[in-house]
Write an enzyme that holds these catalytic residues in place. Structure first.
Site, PDB file in Angstrom:
ATOM      1  N   ASP A  15      21.825  16.337   8.115  1.00 31.52           N
ATOM      2  CA  ASP A  15      20.600  17.068   7.794  1.00 31.52           C
ATOM      3  C   ASP A  15      20.398  18.250   8.741  1.00 31.52           C
ATOM      4  OD1 ASP A  15      18.340  17.581   6.344  1.00 31.52           O
ATOM      5  OD2 ASP A  15      17.097  16.088   7.335  1.00 31.52           O
ATOM      6  N   HIS A  32      24.612  25.600   4.601  1.00 31.31           N
ATOM      7  CA  HIS A  32      25.536  24.585   4.070  1.00 31.31           C
ATOM      8  C   HIS A  32      26.979  24.971   4.406  1.00 31.31           C
ATOM      9  CE1 HIS A  32      22.185  22.655   2.298  1.00 31.31           C
ATOM     10  NE2 HIS A  32      21.999  23.523   1.327  1.00 31.31           N
ATOM     11  N   LEU A 126      42.353   6.502   7.813  1.00 32.92           N
ATOM     12  CA  LEU A 126      40.878   6.572   7.782  1.00 32.92           C
ATOM     13  C   LEU A 126      40.430   6.790   6.338  1.00 32.92           C
ATOM     14  CD1 LEU A 126      38.630   8.432  10.297  1.00 32.92           C
ATOM     15  CD2 LEU A 126      38.240   8.801   7.890  1.00 32.92           C
TER      16      LEU A 126
HETATM   17  C1  FPP Z   1      20.893  18.622   4.271  1.00 29.34           C
HETATM   18  O1  FPP Z   1      20.403  19.764   4.907  1.00 29.34           O
HETATM   19  C2  FPP Z   1      22.249  18.841   3.834  1.00 29.34           C
HETATM   20  C3  FPP Z   1      22.645  18.835   2.541  1.00 29.34           C
HETATM   21  C4  FPP Z   1      21.735  18.653   1.407  1.00 29.34           C
HETATM   22  C5  FPP Z   1      24.048  19.114   2.179  1.00 29.34           C
HETATM   23  C6  FPP Z   1      25.119  18.600   3.076  1.00 29.34           C
HETATM   24  C7  FPP Z   1      26.333  19.362   2.781  1.00 29.34           C
HETATM   25  C8  FPP Z   1      27.193  19.845   3.685  1.00 29.34           C
HETATM   26  C9  FPP Z   1      27.107  19.600   5.130  1.00 29.34           C
HETATM   27  C10 FPP Z   1      28.283  20.716   3.177  1.00 29.34           C
HETATM   28  C11 FPP Z   1      29.636  20.293   3.497  1.00 29.34           C
HETATM   29  C12 FPP Z   1      30.000  18.957   3.014  1.00 29.34           C
HETATM   30  C13 FPP Z   1      31.255  18.609   2.683  1.00 29.34           C
HETATM   31  C14 FPP Z   1      31.581  17.189   2.400  1.00 29.34           C
HETATM   32  C15 FPP Z   1      32.327  19.591   2.619  1.00 29.34           C
HETATM   33  P1  FPP Z   1      19.044  20.426   4.387  1.00 29.34           P
HETATM   34  O2  FPP Z   1      19.417  21.541   3.476  1.00 29.34           O
HETATM   35  O3  FPP Z   1      18.162  19.379   3.793  1.00 29.34           O
HETATM   36  O4  FPP Z   1      18.448  20.976   5.728  1.00 29.34           O
HETATM   37  P2  FPP Z   1      16.909  21.146   6.106  1.00 29.34           P
HETATM   38  O5  FPP Z   1      16.360  19.744   6.254  1.00 29.34           O
HETATM   39  O6  FPP Z   1      16.969  21.876   7.392  1.00 29.34           O
HETATM   40  O7  FPP Z   1      16.269  21.923   4.998  1.00 29.34           O
END
Ligand code: FPP
Length: 236
Positions: A15, A32, A126
């Site tokens: 997050d 992201h 893994l």
């Molecule tokens: C939450 O941050 C994150 C996500 C919804 C997406 C997670 C995806 C990645 C880390 C991309 C890469 C993944 C792979 C497997 C290649 P948020 O957008 O909710 O952040 P915020 O709470 O600050 O708004």
């Protein structure tokens, strides 16, 4: 960096990408993108530290409610990741699995995911599980539905619906429960992630935003785990 022996299965709620981007005046999609880098770093660190299973919450059922371009950007990113990292996954002996309603994903992402899972199926160092369109309550309701259908068809008796039988119908069947759940970004909640499977997981929360989460942060989470006394409900 050296690691002490640690958890077999680590699950991570990645997050903070949006906030990371906002602090830099960038679009959420850029956050992201920046979040893909720690995926590589943590996979390497996990392997080095003897972790056998790493499960990442990449897209929740609720994330479908985000703006269309953000959702599109996330799936494009995943597609790019699958294309650019496949050789690395093979080299590291990583088996890729996916949990969630993957049939709801865009076709290209789904195809790349299936191809990567097939190619890496024989790897044993893994297991990297990516949760996509995943929601724990849906997963549990689905498992209950599958068992209920078997009971109605007379294949099993209601008494056969045990915790083990239910576990066997979850998307995660075959993977041991997480020992350690890490959440980055400062929020102290599980957000519908592996609710059943994390019944005895040690929880580790850090304010560090996911794009900033590095090898040292991961080592700190493992060190915290190693200091805890796990009793699984027993007195000592
Ligand atoms: C939450 O941050 C994150 C996500 C919804 C997406 C997670 C995806 C990645 C880390 C991309 C890469 C993944 C792979 C497997 C290649 P948020 O957008 O909710 O952040 P915020 O709470 O600050 O708004």
């Amino acid at each position: 960096m050296t690691f002490l022996p640690g958890p077999e299965h680590v699950a991570i709620i990645m997050d903070g990408n949006g906030r990371w981007a906002a602090r830099r005046g960038l679009k959420r999609t850029e956050g992201h993108k920046a979040g893909a880098k720690p995926v590589r770093t943590i996979l390497t660190a996990a392997k080095k530290s003897g972790v056998k299973y790493l499960t990442l919450y990449a897209f929740s059922s609720e994330n479908w409610g985000r703006p269309e371009d953000e959702v599109k950007g996330l799936f494009e990113l995943l597609l790019q990741y699958l294309q650019s990292e496949l050789a690395e996954l093979m080299e590291k002996g990583v088996r890729l699995l996916a949990i969630g309603e993957t049939e709801a994903l865009p076709e290209l992402t789904r195809e790349a995911l299936s191809a990567a899972m097939e190619l890496t199926a024989g790897n044993t160092d893994l297991t990297l599980t990516v949760a996509l369109s995943y929601g724990s309550r849906f997963e549990l309701a689905r498992a209950a539905r599958l068992l209920a259908a078997e009971a109605v068809a007379g294949k099993i008796s209601p008494e056969a619906i045990t915790p083990e039988a239910l576990s066997g119908k979850l998307w995660t069947t075959g993977t041991p429960d997480p020992d350690l759940l890490i959440r980055t970004g400062g929020d102290l909640r599980l957000s519908n992630f592996l609710l059943w499977q994390c019944a005895y997981a040690e929880l580790y929360f850090t304010p560090t935003l996911w794009p900033d989460f590095g090898e040292e942060d991961f080592a700190a989470a493992l060190a915290s785990f190693q200091q805890r006394e796990r009793r699984f409900g027993l007195s000592e």
